[in-house]
Motif scaffolding. Sequence first.
Motif, PDB file in Angstrom:
ATOM      1  N   ILE B  50       0.835  -1.201   0.000  1.00  0.00           N
ATOM      2  CA  ILE B  50       0.000   0.000   0.000  1.00  0.00           C
ATOM      3  C   ILE B  50       0.870   1.252   0.000  1.00  0.00           C
ATOM      4  CG2 ILE B  50      -1.626   1.359   1.377  1.00  0.00           C
ATOM      5  CD1 ILE B  50      -2.813  -1.308   2.316  1.00  0.00           C
ATOM      6  N   GLN B  51       1.894   1.210   0.857  1.00  0.00           N
ATOM      7  CA  GLN B  51       2.753   2.369   0.999  1.00  0.00           C
ATOM      8  C   GLN B  51       3.487   2.674  -0.311  1.00  0.00           C
ATOM      9  OE1 GLN B  51       5.870   1.873   3.851  1.00  0.00           O
ATOM     10  NE2 GLN B  51       5.668   3.969   4.582  1.00  0.00           N
ATOM     11  N   GLN B  52       3.952   1.580  -0.941  1.00  0.00           N
ATOM     12  CA  GLN B  52       4.776   1.749  -2.128  1.00  0.00           C
ATOM     13  C   GLN B  52       3.958   2.226  -3.336  1.00  0.00           C
ATOM     14  OE1 GLN B  52       7.056  -1.760  -2.729  1.00  0.00           O
ATOM     15  NE2 GLN B  52       8.352  -0.869  -4.297  1.00  0.00           N
ATOM     16  N   PHE B  53       2.787   1.634  -3.507  1.00  0.00           N
ATOM     17  CA  PHE B  53       2.066   1.890  -4.751  1.00  0.00           C
ATOM     18  C   PHE B  53       0.850   2.797  -4.608  1.00  0.00           C
ATOM     19  CE2 PHE B  53       4.126  -2.247  -5.245  1.00  0.00           C
ATOM     20  CZ  PHE B  53       4.922  -1.971  -6.351  1.00  0.00           C
ATOM     21  N   MET B  54       0.306   2.924  -3.405  1.00  0.00           N
ATOM     22  CA  MET B  54      -0.969   3.611  -3.333  1.00  0.00           C
ATOM     23  C   MET B  54      -0.985   4.869  -2.455  1.00  0.00           C
ATOM     24  SD  MET B  54      -2.876   0.040  -3.011  1.00  0.00           S
ATOM     25  CE  MET B  54      -4.613   0.371  -2.919  1.00  0.00           C
ATOM     26  N   LEU B  55      -0.223   4.844  -1.369  1.00  0.00           N
ATOM     27  CA  LEU B  55      -0.363   5.893  -0.367  1.00  0.00           C
ATOM     28  C   LEU B  55      -0.212   7.292  -0.960  1.00  0.00           C
ATOM     29  CD1 LEU B  55      -0.886   6.355   2.600  1.00  0.00           C
ATOM     30  CD2 LEU B  55       1.556   6.241   3.023  1.00  0.00           C
ATOM     31  N   ALA B  59      -3.052  10.228  -1.041  1.00  0.00           N
ATOM     32  CA  ALA B  59      -2.800  11.503  -0.380  1.00  0.00           C
ATOM     33  C   ALA B  59      -2.956  12.646  -1.380  1.00  0.00           C
ATOM     34  CB  ALA B  59      -1.401  11.505   0.232  1.00  0.00           C
ATOM     35  N   LEU B  60      -2.381  12.440  -2.591  1.00  0.00           N
ATOM     36  CA  LEU B  60      -2.444  13.508  -3.592  1.00  0.00           C
ATOM     37  C   LEU B  60      -3.883  13.785  -4.027  1.00  0.00           C
ATOM     38  CD1 LEU B  60       0.652  13.055  -5.901  1.00  0.00           C
ATOM     39  CD2 LEU B  60       0.080  14.966  -4.382  1.00  0.00           C
ATOM     40  N   GLN B  61      -4.641  12.700  -4.281  1.00  0.00           N
ATOM     41  CA  GLN B  61      -6.026  12.889  -4.715  1.00  0.00           C
ATOM     42  C   GLN B  61      -6.817  13.652  -3.657  1.00  0.00           C
ATOM     43  OE1 GLN B  61      -7.034  12.072  -7.676  1.00  0.00           O
ATOM     44  NE2 GLN B  61      -6.528   9.990  -8.276  1.00  0.00           N
ATOM     45  N   SER B  62      -6.634  13.241  -2.382  1.00  0.00           N
ATOM     46  CA  SER B  62      -7.346  13.931  -1.307  1.00  0.00           C
ATOM     47  C   SER B  62      -6.927  15.393  -1.243  1.00  0.00           C
ATOM     48  CB  SER B  62      -7.069  13.264   0.044  1.00  0.00           C
ATOM     49  OG  SER B  62      -7.799  12.070   0.133  1.00  0.00           O
ATOM     50  N   ALA B 232     -10.024   4.720   0.055  1.00  0.00           N
ATOM     51  CA  ALA B 232      -8.940   3.755   0.217  1.00  0.00           C
ATOM     52  C   ALA B 232      -9.116   2.960   1.509  1.00  0.00           C
ATOM     53  CB  ALA B 232      -7.601   4.483   0.240  1.00  0.00           C
ATOM     54  N   ILE B 233      -9.557   3.641   2.562  1.00  0.00           N
ATOM     55  CA  ILE B 233      -9.789   2.927   3.826  1.00  0.00           C
ATOM     56  C   ILE B 233     -10.866   1.853   3.616  1.00  0.00           C
ATOM     57  CG2 ILE B 233     -10.652   3.175   6.181  1.00  0.00           C
ATOM     58  CD1 ILE B 233      -9.324   5.964   6.201  1.00  0.00           C
ATOM     59  N   PHE B 234     -11.928   2.234   2.920  1.00  0.00           N
ATOM     60  CA  PHE B 234     -13.001   1.282   2.654  1.00  0.00           C
ATOM     61  C   PHE B 234     -12.488   0.091   1.848  1.00  0.00           C
ATOM     62  CE2 PHE B 234     -15.706   4.589   4.051  1.00  0.00           C
ATOM     63  CZ  PHE B 234     -16.952   4.046   4.295  1.00  0.00           C
ATOM     64  N   THR B 235     -11.716   0.395   0.787  1.00  0.00           N
ATOM     65  CA  THR B 235     -11.240  -0.669  -0.086  1.00  0.00           C
ATOM     66  C   THR B 235     -10.326  -1.622   0.682  1.00  0.00           C
ATOM     67  OG1 THR B 235     -11.147   1.081  -1.713  1.00  0.00           O
ATOM     68  CG2 THR B 235     -10.343  -1.063  -2.398  1.00  0.00           C
ATOM     69  N   THR B 236      -9.424  -1.048   1.476  1.00  0.00           N
ATOM     70  CA  THR B 236      -8.502  -1.890   2.228  1.00  0.00           C
ATOM     71  C   THR B 236      -9.263  -2.771   3.216  1.00  0.00           C
ATOM     72  OG1 THR B 236      -7.110   0.068   2.184  1.00  0.00           O
ATOM     73  CG2 THR B 236      -6.308  -1.795   3.460  1.00  0.00           C
ATOM     74  N   TRP B 237     -10.293  -2.189   3.788  1.00  0.00           N
ATOM     75  CA  TRP B 237     -11.062  -2.890   4.806  1.00  0.00           C
ATOM     76  C   TRP B 237     -11.934  -3.978   4.189  1.00  0.00           C
ATOM     77  CZ3 TRP B 237     -14.388   0.290   8.810  1.00  0.00           C
ATOM     78  CH2 TRP B 237     -14.887  -0.562   9.793  1.00  0.00           C
ATOM     79  N   PHE B 238     -12.746  -3.582   3.187  1.00  0.00           N
ATOM     80  CA  PHE B 238     -13.728  -4.518   2.648  1.00  0.00           C
ATOM     81  C   PHE B 238     -13.267  -5.226   1.390  1.00  0.00           C
ATOM     82  CE2 PHE B 238     -16.375  -1.617   5.143  1.00  0.00           C
ATOM     83  CZ  PHE B 238     -16.932  -2.557   5.990  1.00  0.00           C
ATOM     84  N   GLY B 239     -12.287  -4.632   0.677  1.00  0.00           N
ATOM     85  CA  GLY B 239     -11.785  -5.280  -0.526  1.00  0.00           C
ATOM     86  C   GLY B 239     -10.681  -6.258  -0.174  1.00  0.00           C
ATOM     87  N   ALA B 250      -6.099   5.088   8.340  1.00  0.00           N
ATOM     88  CA  ALA B 250      -6.926   6.008   9.125  1.00  0.00           C
ATOM     89  C   ALA B 250      -6.065   6.856  10.043  1.00  0.00           C
ATOM     90  CB  ALA B 250      -7.958   5.213   9.927  1.00  0.00           C
ATOM     91  N   ALA B 251      -5.038   6.220  10.631  1.00  0.00           N
ATOM     92  CA  ALA B 251      -4.163   6.948  11.553  1.00  0.00           C
ATOM     93  C   ALA B 251      -3.418   8.057  10.832  1.00  0.00           C
ATOM     94  CB  ALA B 251      -3.181   5.980  12.206  1.00  0.00           C
ATOM     95  N   TRP B 252      -2.970   7.759   9.609  1.00  0.00           N
ATOM     96  CA  TRP B 252      -2.287   8.793   8.828  1.00  0.00           C
ATOM     97  C   TRP B 252      -3.217   9.961   8.540  1.00  0.00           C
ATOM     98  CZ3 TRP B 252       2.598   9.739   8.067  1.00  0.00           C
ATOM     99  CH2 TRP B 252       3.506   8.694   8.229  1.00  0.00           C
ATOM    100  N   LEU B 253      -4.426   9.609   8.093  1.00  0.00           N
ATOM    101  CA  LEU B 253      -5.389  10.659   7.773  1.00  0.00           C
ATOM    102  C   LEU B 253      -5.688  11.489   9.013  1.00  0.00           C
ATOM    103  CD1 LEU B 253      -7.286  12.036   5.882  1.00  0.00           C
ATOM    104  CD2 LEU B 253      -8.939  10.230   6.213  1.00  0.00           C
ATOM    105  N   MET B 254      -5.793  10.774  10.144  1.00  0.00           N
ATOM    106  CA  MET B 254      -6.135  11.480  11.360  1.00  0.00           C
ATOM    107  C   MET B 254      -5.034  12.442  11.796  1.00  0.00           C
ATOM    108  SD  MET B 254      -8.326  10.151  14.274  1.00  0.00           S
ATOM    109  CE  MET B 254      -7.966  10.601  15.937  1.00  0.00           C
ATOM    110  N   SER B 255      -3.770  12.042  11.578  1.00  0.00           N
ATOM    111  CA  SER B 255      -2.670  12.956  11.918  1.00  0.00           C
ATOM    112  C   SER B 255      -2.801  14.242  11.111  1.00  0.00           C
ATOM    113  CB  SER B 255      -1.322  12.308  11.613  1.00  0.00           C
ATOM    114  OG  SER B 255      -1.327  10.965  11.995  1.00  0.00           O
ATOM    115  N   VAL B 256      -3.139  14.093   9.820  1.00  0.00           N
ATOM    116  CA  VAL B 256      -3.305  15.282   8.980  1.00  0.00           C
ATOM    117  C   VAL B 256      -4.443  16.143   9.520  1.00  0.00           C
ATOM    118  CG1 VAL B 256      -3.904  16.095   6.667  1.00  0.00           C
ATOM    119  CG2 VAL B 256      -2.439  14.092   6.948  1.00  0.00           C
TER     120      VAL B 256
END
Lengths: 224, 550
Positions: B50-55, B59-62, B232-239, B250-256
């Motif tokens: 996730i970190q390598q390919f998606m994070l 972040a940029l899209q958000s 992304a949180i939804f996809t990681t969770w349910f996908g 979620a923790a990353w988003l929350m820090s922001v």
Amino acid sequence: MTFFEMSDVSFHYDKGSRTVLRRFSLGLDKGESVGVLGQSGCGKSTLLRLISGLEEPVTGRIVIDGTTMVDARKFVNPELRGVGMVFQDYGLFPHLTVEQNIAFGLHRLSKKNRAARLGEMLELVKLQDYRRRYPHELSGGQQQRVAFARALAPEPALLLMDEPFSNLDANLRGEIRSELRQLLRAAEMTSILVTHDKEDADAICDRIVYMQANDEISQERNSS
Amino acid sequence: MNGFAWLRRLQRRSNTWMVISVIGALVALLPSLYILIGLFQKPNENWQHIQQFMLKDYALQSLWLVLGTGTLTVMIGVTLAWLVAAYEFPLRRLFSWAFVLPLAIPPYIAAYTYGSMLSYTGSVQVFMRNVLGWAPDQKYFDIMSMKGAIFVFTMFLFPYVYLITRSFFEKQSASFIENARLLGKNPLHIFFRVVLPLSQPAIMGGVSLVAFEVLNDFGVTKHFGIQSFTTAIFTTWFGMYDVDSAIRLAAWLMSVIIGVFLIERLLRKRKKYNASTSRTSPLSRRRLRGLPAWAACGFGAVIVSLSFLIPVLQLIVWAAWTYRDVLNAKFAELLVNTLSVSALSIVALMLHAVIAANVNRTGRSLFTLVLSKLISMGYSVPGAVLSIGVLAVFISFDEQLSGVYGWLGLGEGKLVLSMSLAMLIFAYVIRFLAVGYNAVEAGFEKTGNRYTEASRLLGFGMTRTFFKVDLPLIKGAVLTGCILTFMEIVKELPLTLLLRPFNFDTLATKAYQYASDEQIHQASVPSLFIIGVGMVSVFFYHWLGEKNSQ
């Protein structure tokens, strides 16, 4: 013998802010009426809030009728101090009628005694005909009398008055002052009146105390 | 002697109110703590991926969503606020509250309405082809994109900026603006050199609400296929069924969010400073004539059409086609579900809000300061983040209580709390507590402390004073709080979607479900109900504002 005593009371509102009272002391005999005079901002109102327990002093001790109300390790909540207060803006409950306002502090009496005391108070302030009115339906002078009746009804050990005349017309003042003096005498009420108007204090009080901003010394003087 | 001061303080402060609010604050904090702890746990293999390919993309899209929406809401919100506050032009009074109406439409409903309207078979293109005989290139209608999402967010969130800025202009800017006028400055100069810099804290306050809403969103980005942090949180969770990585995201988003939150608080502080130093005389409006007057009116009309009239009319047309199929016994159940879960949540929430507000106003201390900050924090935690936290907390409750369940004959190892409605109600309370709390606090501020003090000096403790004096005086404010939270709960989507019990549908989840099943026309009926509730709240709020200003 001293009925009310506050000694070395200091107070400031927030940490680091200006000290409002510095080692302030004051004593009253039973039935005595003292006027506290001073310019606005010198801490007169704060003094009353400390005595009534609405504020907590940083240091010092307050004793009423032999009971310590506050010292370094004790604090008695305002509702348990038996202190009555007449606020500058009266603070009459807008959602209650005149009689409900006056009877508000009589919750410890039985129903019968409560009705009797209410009748007494209404008679004392001559508002029998206005008992079902709401505060906003009364004149300034009438509102003020309700405020007095409400404060006196539970027979407080000590009555505090914060500029009670400031919202009244000049021609009403003279009359109400003398009424109030008689009222306090009749009830043998120990009282403290805070005002910026020397005439108020002269007319009502046995003794006058001058307060100055940030001053630790209080001058006393017997009035005529 | 001072060693006993804490004892005295305890005597003065400790009471049931304080204890309840401390427990309430701690419980409300649990889900967020649970999430933040996730940052310090060892990541799994999936996370590397996730970190390598998606994070970075998430972040940029958000970020683009927030920046784009933020910039546009400021441009539109501030312009409209200035027009309404400083000028007189045709229909101004109507516009002054019509600009608030978009808040009644949740962005996810707007997203599928516009998405469907602008599609090849949607009303706009059909009209062009069949009536105008014109078939323009499809690329002009691509709303299901980043630009489209920014358009939708802007049109339905700008009222936050508009409302806060307008009230600042009307109440606090008058003396500065009048001085500038008397000094001979032209309107444009006044706007850019005086009004904008002065209103910066108000604008930032409004735009940070917009940012929180964008980060909270699930419906718009999901429908438009944008990979934001929340989706992304939804996809990681349910996908991927990878809860650990979902918590980490979620923790990353929350820090922001905490960062944004702190900045917003700092700016708010300045706003307070502004308010206390300026005279509060209302701004007198200048009458516009001729072309400028009609331009202002036209601009207002375009905004109201895009952000309210067009989507609502479209929904009404669709509803007319489908209401016979949709309005059945199942729909009645939706209404009952929505109303009952709202009612239960509102009771729990307002109790909490009233207790916290009462504690907060009676004794100001570091604790009460932290308490009030915690309460306003809930509103800024995105639904997806909060729901993971709440779910994790409830599952661990269930684990703790497993023995008790066995003893009660429910069976060992069963999930009781985390399968119940309690979880959703708990989440609503945390998320919308700030809404109710602010209403109650405003009520307390308006009545002041005098009556409470008088009552206490007449021998009543805090609790009896509250019921005899405080409550009768603030009941209007409590009612306002109830209505505003009702609107929020009815339109809430991500929390409801994730935390509802099995087979429990509300108006919002049903509308979303219809829309994601490509049954857009059917979605219009529950959507109109949601918008109806929103409109009632907006009218009520407006009426209350008018009443207060008189």
